[in-house]
Design a protein around this motif. Structure first.
Motif, PDB file in Angstrom:
ATOM      1  N   GLY A 123      21.442  42.430 -35.977  1.00  0.00           N
ATOM      2  CA  GLY A 123      21.292  41.927 -34.003  1.00  0.00           C
ATOM      3  C   GLY A 123      21.959  42.493 -33.175  1.00  0.00           C
ATOM      4  O   GLY A 123      22.967  40.942 -32.212  1.00  0.00           O
TER       5      GLY A 123
ATOM      6  N   ARG B 222      16.145  37.982 -34.152  1.00  0.00           N
ATOM      7  CA  ARG B 222      17.453  39.028 -34.936  1.00  0.00           C
ATOM      8  C   ARG B 222      18.285  38.003 -35.205  1.00  0.00           C
ATOM      9  O   ARG B 222      18.740  37.394 -36.656  1.00  0.00           O
ATOM     10  CB  ARG B 222      16.863  39.687 -34.964  1.00  0.00           C
TER      11      ARG B 222
ATOM     12  N   TYR C 264      13.541  41.369 -28.658  1.00  0.00           N
ATOM     13  CA  TYR C 264      13.593  41.091 -30.663  1.00  0.00           C
ATOM     14  C   TYR C 264      15.389  41.206 -31.413  1.00  0.00           C
ATOM     15  O   TYR C 264      14.954  40.432 -32.716  1.00  0.00           O
ATOM     16  CB  TYR C 264      13.049  43.143 -31.123  1.00  0.00           C
TER      17      TYR C 264
ATOM     18  N   ARG D 167      18.744  45.346 -36.105  1.00  0.00           N
ATOM     19  CA  ARG D 167      17.905  44.917 -37.518  1.00  0.00           C
ATOM     20  C   ARG D 167      19.191  43.993 -37.671  1.00  0.00           C
ATOM     21  O   ARG D 167      19.393  42.430 -38.468  1.00  0.00           O
ATOM     22  CB  ARG D 167      17.612  45.666 -38.523  1.00  0.00           C
TER      23      ARG D 167
ATOM     24  N   LYS E  82      17.778  34.659 -36.356  1.00  0.00           N
ATOM     25  CA  LYS E  82      17.352  34.741 -37.790  1.00  0.00           C
ATOM     26  C   LYS E  82      18.638  34.711 -38.518  1.00  0.00           C
ATOM     27  O   LYS E  82      18.831  33.602 -39.833  1.00  0.00           O
ATOM     28  CB  LYS E  82      16.049  35.557 -38.566  1.00  0.00           C
TER      29      LYS E  82
END
Lengths: 160, 67
Positions: free
Chosen positions: A71, A144, A140, A69, A147
């Motif tokens: 990164g 992340r 993922y 979460r 983002k």
């Protein structure tokens, strides 16, 4: 809102985190070692170490989710990519399949070629599973990171 | 590397380590460790120290390159 108000300053907090960091990893590897010794060497039934397994999996999965979460991939050793997924998958599956092979010989007195075959089958299944998990996790984490970069992007840079 | 500038600025204001620590909301040990070069404070704490001592960040933390 914080539950408890502390008077801890940033140095004390940093030193506390450092101590916690070291003992977290000691607890993590120690717990794994006790589970492996109980199950594969001493031949204890799974029920005996089920509680330890649950705690270990909560720590392992929770850490992975937490790192992903934010990164963070592997503490900066490598970057998400096929080479890294291959390396970690080979190391993980090789370590576990050697353990399986050894326990087949030690616990069930399996002949060497059967233990070897068991190890190889275990290696193949684990490798596929680990590689797929690593690839999903890596994708993922990259997503992340993108983002988070966008979230904290300098307005001037994004407009130009 | 010791931060003698912080020590000098604190002494210039006639403040003890404890008084400076209380003013910026840290422990005396933290001030001692910054002065002795054993702890690198955050920018937030650096600014707080500068405000209490009435100096700039450059005055306290900038080191000229030695040739």
């Amino acid at each position: 809102m914080k539950l408890f108000k502390t008077n801890m300053d940033e140095r004390e907090r940093m030193e506390m985190y450092t101590v916690e960091h070291y003992f977290f990893w000691i607890a993590f590897w120690g717990l794994l070692a006790t589970i492996l010794v109980q199950n594969f060497i001493l031949g204890a039934p799974f029920q005996q170490s089920a509680g330890e397994w649950i705690v270990f999996m909560v720590i392992a999965v929770g850490s992975c989710i937490g790192y992903a979460r934010k990164g963070v991939y592997d503490g900066g050793i490598s970057q998400p990519g096929v080479k890294s997924y291959l390396l970690y998958s080979v190391i993980g599956s090789l370590a576990f399949s050697v353990l399986i092979g050894a326990s087949m010989i030690l616990r069930w007195q399996a002949p060497l070629h059967i233990a070897f075959l068991g190890g190889v089958i275990c290696f193949v299944f684990l490798f596929v599973l680990l590689f797929a998990t690593m690839a999903l996790l890596g994708a993922y984490i990259q997503n992340r990171r993108k983002k988070l970069e966008e979230k904290f992007e300098d307005d001037d840079e994004s407009n130009s | 590397m010791k931060n003698l500038k912080l020590k000098a600025a604190r002494a210039g204001r006639d403040l003890s380590q404890q008084q400076l620590a209380d003013a910026v909301g840290v422990t005396r040990q933290t001030i001692g460790m910054i002065e002795s070069g054993n702890f690198n404070p955050s920018l937030q704490l650096c600014v707080a120290l500068c405000r209490v001592l009435g100096v700039t960040l450059n005055d306290l933390f900038w080191e000229d390159e030695t040739i």
